[in-house]
Design a protein around this motif. Structure first.
Motif, PDB file in Angstrom:
ATOM      1  N   ALA A  37      -8.195  -3.398  -0.356  1.00 50.82           N
ATOM      2  CA  ALA A  37      -8.715  -3.830   0.950  1.00 50.82           C
ATOM      3  C   ALA A  37      -8.262  -2.840   2.017  1.00 50.82           C
ATOM      4  O   ALA A  37      -7.140  -2.354   1.988  1.00 50.82           O
ATOM      5  CB  ALA A  37      -8.205  -5.224   1.286  1.00 50.82           C
ATOM      6  N   VAL A  38      -9.174  -2.537   2.937  1.00 45.73           N
ATOM      7  CA  VAL A  38      -8.872  -1.637   4.057  1.00 45.73           C
ATOM      8  C   VAL A  38      -9.484  -2.239   5.310  1.00 45.73           C
ATOM      9  O   VAL A  38     -10.604  -2.745   5.283  1.00 45.73           O
ATOM     10  CB  VAL A  38      -9.480  -0.230   3.838  1.00 45.73           C
ATOM     11  CG1 VAL A  38      -9.209   0.664   5.030  1.00 45.73           C
ATOM     12  CG2 VAL A  38      -8.951   0.399   2.577  1.00 45.73           C
ATOM     13  N   THR A  39      -8.739  -2.219   6.399  1.00 46.48           N
ATOM     14  CA  THR A  39      -9.268  -2.680   7.668  1.00 46.48           C
ATOM     15  C   THR A  39      -8.834  -1.719   8.771  1.00 46.48           C
ATOM     16  O   THR A  39      -7.748  -1.160   8.709  1.00 46.48           O
ATOM     17  CB  THR A  39      -8.826  -4.125   7.996  1.00 46.48           C
ATOM     18  OG1 THR A  39      -9.464  -4.551   9.181  1.00 46.48           O
ATOM     19  CG2 THR A  39      -7.337  -4.236   8.164  1.00 46.48           C
ATOM     20  N   THR A  40      -9.716  -1.520   9.742  1.00 42.12           N
ATOM     21  CA  THR A  40      -9.439  -0.648  10.873  1.00 42.12           C
ATOM     22  C   THR A  40      -9.713  -1.418  12.150  1.00 42.12           C
ATOM     23  O   THR A  40     -10.718  -2.134  12.241  1.00 42.12           O
ATOM     24  CB  THR A  40     -10.328   0.611  10.819  1.00 42.12           C
ATOM     25  OG1 THR A  40     -10.115   1.259   9.564  1.00 42.12           O
ATOM     26  CG2 THR A  40      -9.993   1.573  11.933  1.00 42.12           C
ATOM     27  N   GLN A  41      -8.832  -1.292  13.119  1.00 38.70           N
ATOM     28  CA  GLN A  41      -8.976  -2.011  14.382  1.00 38.70           C
ATOM     29  C   GLN A  41      -8.633  -1.080  15.535  1.00 38.70           C
ATOM     30  O   GLN A  41      -7.631  -0.374  15.489  1.00 38.70           O
ATOM     31  CB  GLN A  41      -8.041  -3.231  14.403  1.00 38.70           C
ATOM     32  CG  GLN A  41      -8.136  -4.074  15.636  1.00 38.70           C
ATOM     33  CD  GLN A  41      -9.463  -4.803  15.727  1.00 38.70           C
ATOM     34  OE1 GLN A  41      -9.946  -5.327  14.734  1.00 38.70           O
ATOM     35  NE2 GLN A  41     -10.046  -4.837  16.894  1.00 38.70           N
ATOM     36  N   ARG A  50      -4.899   1.218  11.179  1.00 32.82           N
ATOM     37  CA  ARG A  50      -5.518   1.054   9.863  1.00 32.82           C
ATOM     38  C   ARG A  50      -4.512   0.392   8.934  1.00 32.82           C
ATOM     39  O   ARG A  50      -3.342   0.785   8.903  1.00 32.82           O
ATOM     40  CB  ARG A  50      -5.920   2.412   9.308  1.00 32.82           C
ATOM     41  CG  ARG A  50      -6.576   2.351   7.979  1.00 32.82           C
ATOM     42  CD  ARG A  50      -7.045   3.730   7.567  1.00 32.82           C
ATOM     43  NE  ARG A  50      -7.549   3.671   6.204  1.00 32.82           N
ATOM     44  CZ  ARG A  50      -7.707   4.705   5.429  1.00 32.82           C
ATOM     45  NH1 ARG A  50      -7.404   5.905   5.879  1.00 32.82           N
ATOM     46  NH2 ARG A  50      -8.159   4.574   4.212  1.00 32.82           N
TER      47      ARG A  50
END
Length: 60
Positions: A37-41, A50
């Motif tokens: 899982a990868v998330t960027t904000q 990240r």
């Protein structure tokens, strides 16, 4: 830390399947592999952040 054993694991010469997979070291990105899982904000205060996560990483 260790990754899970790859599935399917085929035993050469009737050996037992290993309990653990490859080594996973936080300080060495070349040992990470692809994250699950990868998330960027984008934030006002800190810029772009990240986060990456790997499933089933355990002490080896």
């Amino acid at each position: 830390m260790r990754t899970p054993v790859p599935v399917p694991w085929i035993s050469p010469q009737g050996e037992r399947s290993p309990k653990h997979g490859k080594e996973f070291r936080s300080a060495r990105p070349e040992t990470w592999g692809e994250p699950d899982a990868v998330t960027t904000q984008v934030t006002d205060r800190y810029g772009t952040t990240r986060a990456m996560a790997w499933d089933r990483i355990h002490p080896g």
